[in-house]
Design a protein around this motif. Structure first.
Motif, PDB file in Angstrom:
ATOM      1  N   UNK A 614      43.080   6.789  29.992  1.00 49.06           N
ATOM      2  CA  UNK A 614      42.762   8.069  29.749  1.00 49.06           C
ATOM      3  C   UNK A 614      41.178   7.700  29.681  1.00 49.06           C
ATOM      4  N   UNK A 615      40.410   7.691  30.427  1.00 50.32           N
ATOM      5  CA  UNK A 615      38.926   7.348  30.182  1.00 50.32           C
ATOM      6  C   UNK A 615      38.020   8.228  30.933  1.00 50.32           C
ATOM      7  N   UNK A 616      36.702   8.155  30.557  1.00 52.19           N
ATOM      8  CA  UNK A 616      35.895   9.072  31.356  1.00 52.19           C
ATOM      9  C   UNK A 616      34.498   8.123  31.399  1.00 52.19           C
ATOM     10  N   UNK A 645      41.393  15.176  24.449  1.00 50.45           N
ATOM     11  CA  UNK A 645      39.823  15.440  24.679  1.00 50.45           C
ATOM     12  C   UNK A 645      39.499  16.311  25.683  1.00 50.45           C
ATOM     13  N   UNK A 646      38.490  16.998  25.589  1.00 50.21           N
ATOM     14  CA  UNK A 646      38.160  18.146  26.645  1.00 50.21           C
ATOM     15  C   UNK A 646      38.044  17.621  28.099  1.00 50.21           C
ATOM     16  N   UNK A 647      37.515  16.392  28.401  1.00 53.36           N
ATOM     17  CA  UNK A 647      37.605  15.931  29.587  1.00 53.36           C
ATOM     18  C   UNK A 647      39.065  15.510  30.162  1.00 53.36           C
ATOM     19  N   UNK A 648      40.057  15.326  29.263  1.00 52.21           N
ATOM     20  CA  UNK A 648      41.406  15.020  29.598  1.00 52.21           C
ATOM     21  C   UNK A 648      42.185  16.301  30.302  1.00 52.21           C
ATOM     22  N   UNK A 649      41.596  17.424  30.058  1.00 53.02           N
ATOM     23  CA  UNK A 649      42.081  18.538  30.450  1.00 53.02           C
ATOM     24  C   UNK A 649      41.159  19.348  31.335  1.00 53.02           C
ATOM     25  N   UNK A 692      40.719  23.798  28.292  1.00 53.44           N
ATOM     26  CA  UNK A 692      41.465  23.664  29.352  1.00 53.44           C
ATOM     27  C   UNK A 692      40.555  24.476  30.475  1.00 53.44           C
ATOM     28  N   UNK A 693      40.212  23.496  31.672  1.00 58.39           N
ATOM     29  CA  UNK A 693      39.221  24.157  32.397  1.00 58.39           C
ATOM     30  C   UNK A 693      39.871  24.109  33.612  1.00 58.39           C
TER      31      UNK A 693
END
Length: 736
Positions: A614-616, A645-649, A692-693
């Protein structure tokens, strides 16, 4: 300057003014997570000499230093400046030795590079095509670290040594992404030497050298190469544009040995004491083994060295992703009330006092066995850290020694604070045992270690830790090495009973419950302005009740409750056969136990190298929406929503995953089984806060599905109404 080894913190003051209050705040924040130094250097540029001297001597700043360091042997503030040749001298002109200057800049450069992740690290499934056209699974991008003006000026100041005695009229960079560094260097040269300000232009790396871009080849030109793993661009500049090697400088380098004159900071493991990156290979396209494995390529393109357009990949979670320590640890502590969650930036609190009382099975037994094995019978002094659990541990050690016929008098049990704040006399001979229940950053232990250098010199010290919780094995190992190190090398004993690896909470400003409380406060303020019907009044009462629950230091019910068909609330509980545990806890597991487990799994997955983690960076992995179908217990779903983390969702850039996530939430919403929809309020909270986006069309679908929920009178209804009206902005005529 004397030759004794000192621990020094350097505060670099850029050309812009820094007040004593601002300097104090920066230092206080810094020392919140690190050990205290012997000296604090205020370092500026030579033309700012008076300002630097005034800051170091400012009484308000000097008065604050003991408060955020220590009262005994308080670090002294010393002013220094960087001169026109890149040397460092005191404000009265006394020059530091070149090795000291080199060390100051090296430590600073490495710290900046590490803090801002200057290395792009390809994960499973893809690799890079560099500007040289060679393939690699790593890429150094110096532009990533050029974020703040003071840091850019510090790097430019470090370069001054490399242009000492040389006239520089033109600075060329290999990428416009580092032009800020070139401009800062030009500014320093002009200010300190009084010369005409050099021009700064980018020649666009290898591609630019193939164009008609003109580089003046005379001795007044100087080239900055952002980063390199081979020095190939140096050779290319010399052969095609006649820029000699002594007119070039690689800012950051990782690779085989290269002339020190060509490299500002070598980050290669083994190249120097600060090198930490292992050399990595790159291959010609036809010889790339990663291509042979059918890995995708990401092209580093353009003058800015930017990766090609990002892609998003969903990542499923499985039992293989759990760290090896997790199941045995949770077997000992789950259901025992040992793991609790708190407000503030320290989310988890582990109540080791309960472990010491024997409530934690094998963990308790391991502590007892470790005390018997590692606490010396020659112990004369016990120094517990200042928390209650460490003091209980010290009492247990006293009892153990008493059973051996060794009595430790009460005046030989000394608080860590008494040692570090200067209220204790030097200790007589004998073994000092320093005990800690839980260690996170290790700062308190390191401060005790430093105090004992003065109070207990050249005498044996043993450190005993029941639980070390750090972000990773490397941080735990570094702490143990630092504690063990003495005047004669590794001479002190360090014993840790159990280690767990969880996120570094210093990087989080507030816990998920702090953020929830702030958000609900905003919702409450909005509702208070509405017409107070009975339904709205009930919503407001439900919100205020939850806000009140979140005011204490500890959080009781971590997650928003489920609601059954009759409108009754129920707590989210773990059903049997949790995938990450090979046992069934007795009594039942708490929400904190489950949250800790899922946080640990996600943390391990973020740091995994054996699979798509899980990376960004430019290509990133998110939690596959199907995880919320696989783990359909409401308490597990809520844990994932809170621990991610926010980017993970963030599914807002991938239409397929966004729609899949919308469908899963919608199915939960419309399920006739309360257990299947128990995390609905948590999903709504995540949507309302942006954790969650989804894509806009899916948000619209969600808003439509929530219309009947928003008409209710509970907390879930308030969240649904906020989502529809504020987040999605449903027109007024469609709200009822």
């Amino acid at each position: 300057m004397d030759d004794r080894k000192r621990n020094i913190t350097v505060l670099f003051v850029s050309s812009s003014r820094l007040s004593a209050q601002e300097a104090g705040q920066l230092l206080a924040e810094h020392f919140a997570g690190v050990s205290y130094p012997d000296e604090i250097w205020i370092l500026g540029i030579a033309d700012n000499r008076t300002t630097v001297a005034d800051l170091a001597r400012h009484q308000d700043l000097k008065d604050r230093v003991p408060g955020f360091t220590r009262f005994r042997d308080t670090p002294v503030l010393l002013p220094f400046v960087v001169n026109m040749d890149g040397g460092i001298e005191s404000v009265d002109g006394q020059a530091l030795a070149p090795p000291v200057v080199a060390a100051v800049f090296s430590y600073g450069l490495v710290s900046i590079f590490r803090a801002h992740n200057g290395m792009l690290d390809a994960h499973a499934g893809y690799h890079y095509v560099k500007p040289s056209k060679r393939h690699s699974d790593h890429f150094l991008r110096t532009a990533n670290v050029l974020l703040y003006g003071a840091e850019v000026e510090f790097i430019a100041a470090a370069i001054l040594r490399r242009v000492a005695g040389r006239q520089v009229h033109r600075i060329y960079t290999d990428s416009s992404s580092i032009n800020s560094l070139g401009l800062s260097l030009a500014d320093l040269l002009s200010r300190l030497r009084g010369d005409v300000r050099p021009s700064v232009d980018s020649f666009s790396s290898y591609q630019g050298l193939k164009s008609d871009f003109i580089i003046e080849p005379d001795e007044k030109s100087f080239a900055l190469i952002s980063a390199s793993t081979s020095g190939g661009l140096v050779d290319e500049l010399e052969s095609t544009r006649q820029i000699s090697r002594d007119q070039q400088l690689i800012v950051f380098y990782v690779g085989p040995p290269l002339s020190e004159q060509l490299v500002l900071q070598d980050l290669t493991s083994g190249a120097n004491e600060l090198g930490y990156i292992d050399p990595f290979q790159s291959w010609e396209p036809k010889e790339c083994p990663l291509c042979d494995q059918n890995q995708s390529t990401v092209i580093i393109q353009g003058d800015q060295f930017l990766p090609a357009s990002p892609t998003v990949t969903g990542r499923m979670i499985g039992t293989k992703d759990a760290p090896s320590w997790l199941n045995p640890f949770m077997r000992d502590v789950a259901g025992k009330g040992i793991i609790t969650c708190r407000l503030g930036n320290r989310t988890f609190y582990l109540q080791i006092g309960k472990v010491l009382s024997g409530d934690a099975g094998m963990f308790s037994e391991r502590i007892s066995a470790a005390i018997e094995r590692y606490i010396p019978a020659a112990t004369e002094w016990i120094v517990p850290l200042d928390d209650r659990d460490s003091q209980l541990l010290a009492e247990g050690i006293q009892s153990h020694l008493a059973n051996l016929g060794v009595k430790i008098e009460s005046d030989h049990v000394i608080s860590a604070r008494a040692l570090t704040e200067g209220s204790h006399q030097p200790l007589a001979g004998g073994v000092v045992v320093v005990v800690a229940s839980v260690v996170v950053s290790g700062r308190a232990l390191l401060n005790v270690s430093r105090a004992l250098r003065t109070l207990h010199p050249d005498q044996p010290i043993s450190y005993f830790v029941t639980l070390m919780r750090t972000p990773g094995e490397a941080e735990a190992r570094d702490l143990e090495v630092n504690l063990a190190w003495g005047p004669r090398g590794a001479q002190f004993d360090v014993h840790t009973v159990t280690k767990v690896f969880v996120p570094n909470e210093r990087e989080v400003e507030a816990s998920t419950w702090d953020r929830e409380r702030k958000f609900l406060t905003v919702v409450a303020e909005r509702i208070q302005k509405m017409d107070q019907s009975a339904r709205i009044a009930d919503q407001l009462a439900a919100i205020k009740k939850r806000i009140e629950e979140l005011r204490g230091p500890s959080v009781g019910q971590l997650f928003l409750p489920g609601i059954d068909a009759d409108g009754n609330e129920f707590d989210l509980e773990l059903r049997p056969n949790f995938a990450f545990w090979s046992f069934q806890p007795t009594p039942k597991a708490s929400q904190a136990d489950v949250f800790f487990t899922m946080t640990s799994v996600l943390h391990a997955l973020r740091n995994s190298r054996r699979s798509a983690s899980l990376t960004r960076d430019h290509n990133w992995n998110v939690l596959d929406p199907r995880n919320f179908s696989r783990f359909n217990d409401g308490v597990i779903q809520a844990s994932l929503l809170r621990a991610a983390l926010p980017y993970e969702l963030d599914y807002s850039t991938d239409a397929a995953m966004s729609h899949q996530m919308q469908a899963i939430v919608d199915a939960s919403l419309n399920s006739a089984d309360p257990a299947e929809s128990s995390a609905m309020s948590e999903f709504l909270l995540a949507l309302c806060t942006g954790t969650l986006r989804l894509e806009d069309p899916d948000l619209q679908l969600m808003a439509h599905s929530l219309k009947h929920i928003a008409a209710g009178s509970d907390l879930r209804a308030a969240l649904a109404e906020y989502f529809r009206v504020v987040v999605v902005d449903i027109p007024a005529e469609q709200q009822t």
